[in-house]
Design a protein around this motif. Structure first.
Motif, short mmCIF file in Angstrom:
data_model
loop_
_atom_site.label_atom_id
_atom_site.label_comp_id
_atom_site.label_asym_id
_atom_site.label_seq_id
_atom_site.Cartn_x
_atom_site.Cartn_y
_atom_site.Cartn_z
N ASN A 1 1.17 -1.56 0.11
CA ASN A 1 0.32 0.04 0.23
C ASN A 1 0.89 1.74 0.07
N THR B 1 0.95 3.87 -2.75
CA THR B 1 0.83 5.30 -3.00
C THR B 1 2.26 6.45 -3.75
N ARG C 1 1.73 6.04 -7.20
CA ARG C 1 0.65 6.59 -7.96
C ARG C 1 0.66 8.33 -8.13
C1 LIG Z 1 -3.06 2.42 2.40
O1 LIG Z 1 -2.19 3.81 2.65
C2 LIG Z 1 -2.94 5.05 2.06
C3 LIG Z 1 -2.22 6.56 2.36
O2 LIG Z 1 -1.49 6.30 1.34
C4 LIG Z 1 -3.84 5.27 3.97
O3 LIG Z 1 -4.59 6.35 3.96
C5 LIG Z 1 -4.74 3.58 4.24
O4 LIG Z 1 -4.82 3.50 5.03
C6 LIG Z 1 -4.11 2.50 3.70
N1 LIG Z 1 -4.93 1.50 4.06
C7 LIG Z 1 -4.19 -0.12 4.36
C8 LIG Z 1 -5.32 -1.35 4.06
O5 LIG Z 1 -3.08 0.02 5.25
#
Ligand SMILES: *[C@@H]1O[C@H](CO)[C@@H](O)[C@H](O)[C@H]1NC(C)=O
Ligand SMILES: *[C@@H]1O[C@H](CO)[C@@H](O)[C@H](O)[C@H]1NC(C)=O
Ligand SMILES: *[C@@H]1O[C@H](CO)[C@@H](O)[C@H](O)[C@H]1NC(C)=O
Ligand SMILES: *[C@@H]1O[C@H](CO)[C@@H](O)[C@H](O)[C@H]1NC(C)=O
Ligand SMILES: *[C@@H]1O[C@H](CO)[C@@H](O)[C@H](O)[C@H]1NC(C)=O
Ligand SMILES: *[C@@H]1O[C@H](CO)[C@@H](O)[C@H](O)[C@H]1NC(C)=O
Length: 480
Positions: free
Chosen positions: A292, A296, A299
């Motif tokens: 994740n 980010t 992206r």
């Molecule tokens: C993934 O990253 C975003 C920030 O870009 C965050 O807000 C979100 O909670 C994250 N999701 C997970 C499942 O870690």
């Protein structure tokens, strides 16, 4: 030394000194001089599987020799500095903003101001690119860099030792305990005072200080090697303590204003922020979280970091564009590697195109066409080489373009540590050359066996690599 008076004596001493050194080095085999690469994520599964590319003996020797050299400098701790942070807590990490200088003109008669009084009385002003040498009075940043390299190379050396406990794993574990965990010496899990700007009033760290801990990526690689390799020195208790530390630090990275601003940086600072955060998710065994984080980055920042021709506009705008191109490339490659490790079946960031249609390879191709222009930049030339190796390994090198480039620029590149984990990459036939075949591969008490030794390589000629010889000459000259 006063010298000049007895040249014959000096020459004799030099000859004897060099004879012993050459004899010693011939036994050990040639290695490359210790270098701290900007960043990388070394896949622990690849290291533990032990199926290294052919002709990796020289790289393995280098790694072991760097592990030993670094270990002699450790352990390191934030509590060793003589200057305490504004918190008054010895366990606070602190560095000073490197380009900021005091202006004491409005501070009255400053003749008798002690250094500490200057730090809190005089306003500080930025002089970009001009390093304030008093930054060396505290060295948390340099110590952390040594720590991160020491943990990485000692962990890889441990994997090469094919044992559950080794001097190498003991080194790495000792260093991690001292910096992060032991009651007396531990670092608090925040960077509130990293690259702090001194002066009267509220002294706080800067967002750029978050970069100080980019080496968490190397430490993560090392600790995953110890954990997944079942090192008996990295106990479940230590693993649990380190997880707890890391979770607190992740929270800081995701909530502190300085950290969030650093994460929003469009240039290499942003790229490196994601290196750290994504690696730390791997360290707490959260692969989805790591993915994740890298998603980010890819992206957001990545999309505008590489133009159609491969130029990195935000790095080119800096004072040392060659250096910054290589620097950001290392961080981009690291994000992509963490992403691949976290979800091997997910989309491959190495194939991902920026808005201008470029990939990491496009950026590397541009960078190798753009030579270091000023003499200042020449000293950075080698910074690009690990990226060349990584791009060859990730995208392939059928034409031999990258191997040829490396051969021309660094004729002993198979002895670089990075050669081990940037496979497949051709050794350009250099491993068979006398300068790279070195000492015996027989394991000794202190030196792990060299795995996958190329059995049909050259005879075990015991000669010295040019790099090593230069090092010997340099140290001999220093002795005079
Ligand atoms: C993934 O990253 C975003 C920030 O870009 C965050 O807000 C979100 O909670 C994250 N999701 C997970 C499942 O870690
Ligand atoms: C130092 O500060 C004074 C004001 O106190 C200012 O007039 C002067 O220009 C500053 N000097 C430099 C070199 O910035
Ligand atoms: C500054 O202080 C020093 C030491 O107290 C003194 O010798 C010097 O005369 C002072 N200078 C001025 C300009 O007051
Ligand atoms: C800290 O102080 C000790 C004792 O004066 C000194 O030996 C040491 O070099 C100092 N450390 C640094 C980083 O200046
Ligand atoms: C590693 O150690 C194991 C057990 O000690 C042994 O069976 C194996 O052959 C060793 N492998 C290598 C590559 O040395
Ligand atoms: C570590 O231990 C686990 C569980 O016993 C085992 O599955 C794994 O193969 C071991 N890894 C290595 C590198 O020995």
């Amino acid at each position: 030394m006063e010298s000049r008076t007895t040249p014959t004596l000096a020459t004799t001493a030099l000859c004897r000194y060099m004879f012993y050194l050459l004899a010693l080095l011939a036994l050990a085999g040639p290695t490359s001089a210790l270098t701290s690469y900007a960043n990388d994520f070394v896949d622990p599964d690849y290291i533990l599987a032990g199926n290294y590319g052919p002709n990796s003996q020289a790289a393995q020797r280098t790694i072991v020799s760097w592990a030993r050299e670094l270990a002699l400098k450790g352990p390191w701790t934030v509590t060793s500095k003589n200057v305490s942070a504004p918190t008054g807590d010895r366990h606070t990490y602190m560095s000073w903003a490197p380009y900021w200088w005091p202006n004491c003109t409005s501070a009255g008669n400053t003749t008798e101001l002690a250094a500490e009084e200057v730090w809190t009385t005089c306003p500080y002003e930025s002089r970009d690119g001009l390093f304030n040498p008093d930054g060396r009075l505290i060295n948390d940043v340099g110590n952390f860099q040594d720590l991160s390299d020491a943990v990485l190379y000692n962990s890889i050396a441990h994997a090469l030792s094919n044992s559950s406990s080794s001097e190498w794993s003991k080194n790495a574990v000792n260093f991690v305990r001292t910096w992060f965990l032991d009651e007396e010496t531990r670092m608090l899990p925040n960077l509130d005072y990293a690259q702090m700007i001194r002066g009267p009033g509220d002294r706080k760290g800067s967002r750029t200080g978050v970069l100080d801990l980019k080496g968490m990526t190397k430490i993560t690689s090392g600790l995953l090697i110890l954990r997944k390799g079942n090192s008996s020195d990295w106990t479940p208790d230590l693993d649990g303590q380190m997880n707890a530390w890391t979770k607190e630090y992740i929270t800081w990275l995701e909530t502190a204003t300085n950290a969030l601003e650093e994460g929003a940086s469009a240039n290499n600072h942003g790229t490196f922020y994601y290196n750290q955060l994504a690696a730390l998710y791997l360290l707490v065994d959260d692969h989805d979280g790591a993915r994740n984080v890298t998603d980010t980055y890819f992206r957001q920042q990545y999309m505008t970091q590489i133009e159609a021709n491969g130029e990195q506009p935000l790095e080119a705008a800096r004072t040392r564009p060659y250096h910054y191109r290589a620097y950001n490339l290392a961080a981009m490659i690291t994000n992509a590697r963490i992403s691949r490790y976290a979800s091997p079946s997910g989309p491959n960031p190495f194939e991902l195109k920026t808005e201008a249609g470029s990939t990491i390879q496009t950026a590397l191709d541009f960078a190798i066409e753009t030579s270091a222009s000023t003499s200042d930049e020449d000293s950075y030339a080698a910074e690009l080489y690990p990226n060349v190796a990584a791009v060859a390994a990730e995208y392939g090198d059928d034409s031999g373009k990258y191997a040829n480039y490396l051969k021309e620029k660094e004729p002993e590149y198979p002895a670089e540590a990075w050669f081990l984990w940037n496979q497949p990459l051709s050794d350009s036939g250099l491993s068979a050359s006398a300068s790279l075949t070195g000492g015996s591969s027989a394991p000794t008490a202190s030196s792990p066996s060299v795995k996958n030794a190329d059995s049909n390589g050259a005879p075990a000629a015991r000669s010295i690599g040019a790099l090593t010889l230069l090092g010997v000459l340099a140290s001999a000259v220093l002795l005079l």
